[in-house]
Design an enzyme around this catalytic site. Structure first.
Site, short mmCIF file in Angstrom:
data_model
loop_
_atom_site.label_atom_id
_atom_site.label_comp_id
_atom_site.label_asym_id
_atom_site.label_seq_id
_atom_site.Cartn_x
_atom_site.Cartn_y
_atom_site.Cartn_z
N CYS A 21 0.84 -1.21 0.00
CA CYS A 21 0.00 0.00 0.00
C CYS A 21 0.88 1.26 0.00
CB CYS A 21 -0.94 0.02 1.21
SG CYS A 21 -1.97 1.50 1.21
N LYS A 62 1.42 -9.81 -0.42
CA LYS A 62 1.25 -9.05 -1.66
C LYS A 62 2.27 -7.91 -1.64
CE LYS A 62 -2.36 -6.77 -4.37
NZ LYS A 62 -2.25 -5.33 -4.11
C1 LIG Z 1 -9.13 1.94 -4.62
C2 LIG Z 1 -8.01 0.95 -4.44
C3 LIG Z 1 -7.87 0.34 -3.22
C4 LIG Z 1 -6.83 -0.60 -3.02
N1 LIG Z 1 -6.72 -1.24 -1.82
C5 LIG Z 1 -5.77 -2.18 -1.65
C6 LIG Z 1 -5.70 -2.93 -0.44
O1 LIG Z 1 -6.51 -2.76 0.48
N2 LIG Z 1 -4.70 -3.86 -0.34
C7 LIG Z 1 -3.80 -4.09 -1.35
O2 LIG Z 1 -2.92 -4.95 -1.21
N3 LIG Z 1 -3.87 -3.42 -2.50
C8 LIG Z 1 -4.84 -2.49 -2.67
N4 LIG Z 1 -4.93 -1.83 -3.88
C9 LIG Z 1 -4.06 -2.26 -5.00
C10 LIG Z 1 -4.76 -3.34 -5.83
O3 LIG Z 1 -5.03 -4.50 -5.04
C11 LIG Z 1 -3.93 -3.74 -7.05
O4 LIG Z 1 -2.69 -4.22 -6.63
C12 LIG Z 1 -3.71 -2.57 -8.01
O5 LIG Z 1 -4.89 -1.84 -8.20
C13 LIG Z 1 -3.17 -3.08 -9.37
O6 LIG Z 1 -4.08 -3.97 -9.96
P1 LIG Z 1 -5.11 -3.49 -11.12
O7 LIG Z 1 -4.28 -2.86 -12.21
O8 LIG Z 1 -5.79 -4.75 -11.58
O9 LIG Z 1 -6.04 -2.51 -10.51
C14 LIG Z 1 -5.92 -0.88 -4.08
C15 LIG Z 1 -6.07 -0.23 -5.30
C16 LIG Z 1 -7.10 0.68 -5.49
C17 LIG Z 1 -7.24 1.36 -6.83
#
Ligand SMILES: Cc1cc2nc3c(=O)[nH]c(=O)nc-3n(C[C@H](O)[C@H](O)[C@H](O)COP(=O)(O)O)c2cc1C
Length: 318
Positions: free
Chosen positions: A100, A139
């Site tokens: 994060c 992660k």
């Molecule tokens: C609104 C939002 C909230 C997220 N919250 C978390 C979270 O709580 N824990 C986490 O490991 N990653 C979190 N992420 C990251 C996502 O899990 C992911 O790694 C990131 O969006 C990349 O994947 P994507 O391109 O499919 O969105 C968050 C991302 C977004 C946009």
């Protein structure tokens, strides 16, 4: 792919998304055919203080296994205690957040701050692995910035203390969500460890997932932003990876029905006041691509009750 006692078939995971992947959304994804979902990140400290809002985030009742709970924190002891509490609430897998990028998280030494403190990252993972008898996963991002890529070193450390699966988001902390995810780093990490590696970053359609697996050799994919207002992306991606057949996007009638069912769940779990706020956010995502979406968006933002929201969505149906 195996994770503890679970045989995961073509794993396509719903990513943990704070403020999005609550119980209502997880259930919606599973109702349309998704199998593997993740909670939002949950604070270890808040959990050990028995904060009531945090405990609600751990309502996993009725959800199918494996129930994957993500925790964040910076103290090995507290993380271990929080993991045990999560298991009491029926978690089957504990995932640790080391990615994060939010300043309020990082300034406490949590989330992606751990990418700059590998000994502590190792200690946290090790403490949680020792404390629990369920699989522990982590992660990560690639590193703090382009000059400090630690993904391989960290992956090996985590594997050595008993972490059973890694998700790699192909961005650095400094990138936040900008630019493109660097899938080549996911490939390099996968090559260096024996535990399953899940690729993450920029999967917006089923074909992207297939390319991600092809290019990196990863054992499964995780999808985040692509699922906003689009929970079908998870089962459509699963279907594409398993059968090579691209299912069409669901027709508008089905999308609206699913959105309405999602809203029912939100109301049920969060009540009218908080629920309406949540619904507005999801509603705007659900209507993307619908005719007159801009006008609908304004109406959605002005809704004063869940009933008004329901009326707008029923009107779209007609
Ligand atoms: C609104 C939002 C909230 C997220 N919250 C978390 C979270 O709580 N824990 C986490 O490991 N990653 C979190 N992420 C990251 C996502 O899990 C992911 O790694 C990131 O969006 C990349 O994947 P994507 O391109 O499919 O969105 C968050 C991302 C977004 C946009």
């Amino acid at each position: 792919m195996k994770l503890g006692q679970y045989e995961l078939e073509v794993p396509v995971f719903l990513a943990p998304l704070a403020g999005v992947t609550d119980k209502a959304f997880r259930e919606t994804v599973c109702a349309v055919g998704g199998k593997y979902v993740w909670t939002e990140m949950i604070s270890d400290k808040a959990l050990t203080y028995q904060n009531s809002r945090t405990l609600k985030m751990l309502d996993l009742q009725g959800e199918t296994e494996p129930r994957i709970v993500q925790l964040f924190g910076s103290e090995p002891e507290t993380m271990a205690r929080a993991a045990l509490l999560a298991i009491e609430c029926s978690a089957n897998v504990i995932d640790i957040n080391m990615g994060c990028p939010a300043p309020k998280i990082v300034k406490n030494g949590e989330g992606s701050a751990l990418l700059r403190d590998l000994p502590r990252a190792r200690e946290i993972a090790s403490a949680v692995v020792r404390a629990v008898d369920v699989p522990v996963t982590v992660k990560i991002r690639l590193g703090w910035n382009d000059d400090e890529i630690v993904a391989i070193e960290l992956a090996k450390l985590l594997e050595s203390v008993g972490v059973q699966m890694l998700t790699v988001h192909g961005r650095t902390r400094e990138q936040f969500y900008s630019g493109n995810a660097d899938w080549d780093w996911i490939r390099r990490v996968k090559r260096e460890v024996d535990i399953p590696v899940i690729g993450n970053g920029d999967v917006l359609k089923p074909e992207d997932a297939s390319r991600l697996i092809e290019q990196t050799g990863c054992d499964g994919v995780m999808i985040g932003r692509g699922t906003l207002g689009n929970p079908w992306l998870i089962p459509r991606t699963q279907h594409f990876l398993k059968h090579g057949i691209l299912l069409p996007e669901p027709p508008i009638e089905e999308r609206i029905q699913v959105a309405l069912q999602h809203f029912d769940r939100v109301l049920n779990y969060k009540g009218e006041r908080i629920g309406l706020n949540e619904m507005r956010k999801h509603a705007v995502w659900y209507i993307k691509g619908v005719r007159k979406a801009a006008q609908l968006r304004d109406e959605i933002m002005q809704t004063k009750s869940s009933e008004e929201m329901r009326v707008i969505f029923s009107r779209i149906l007609q």
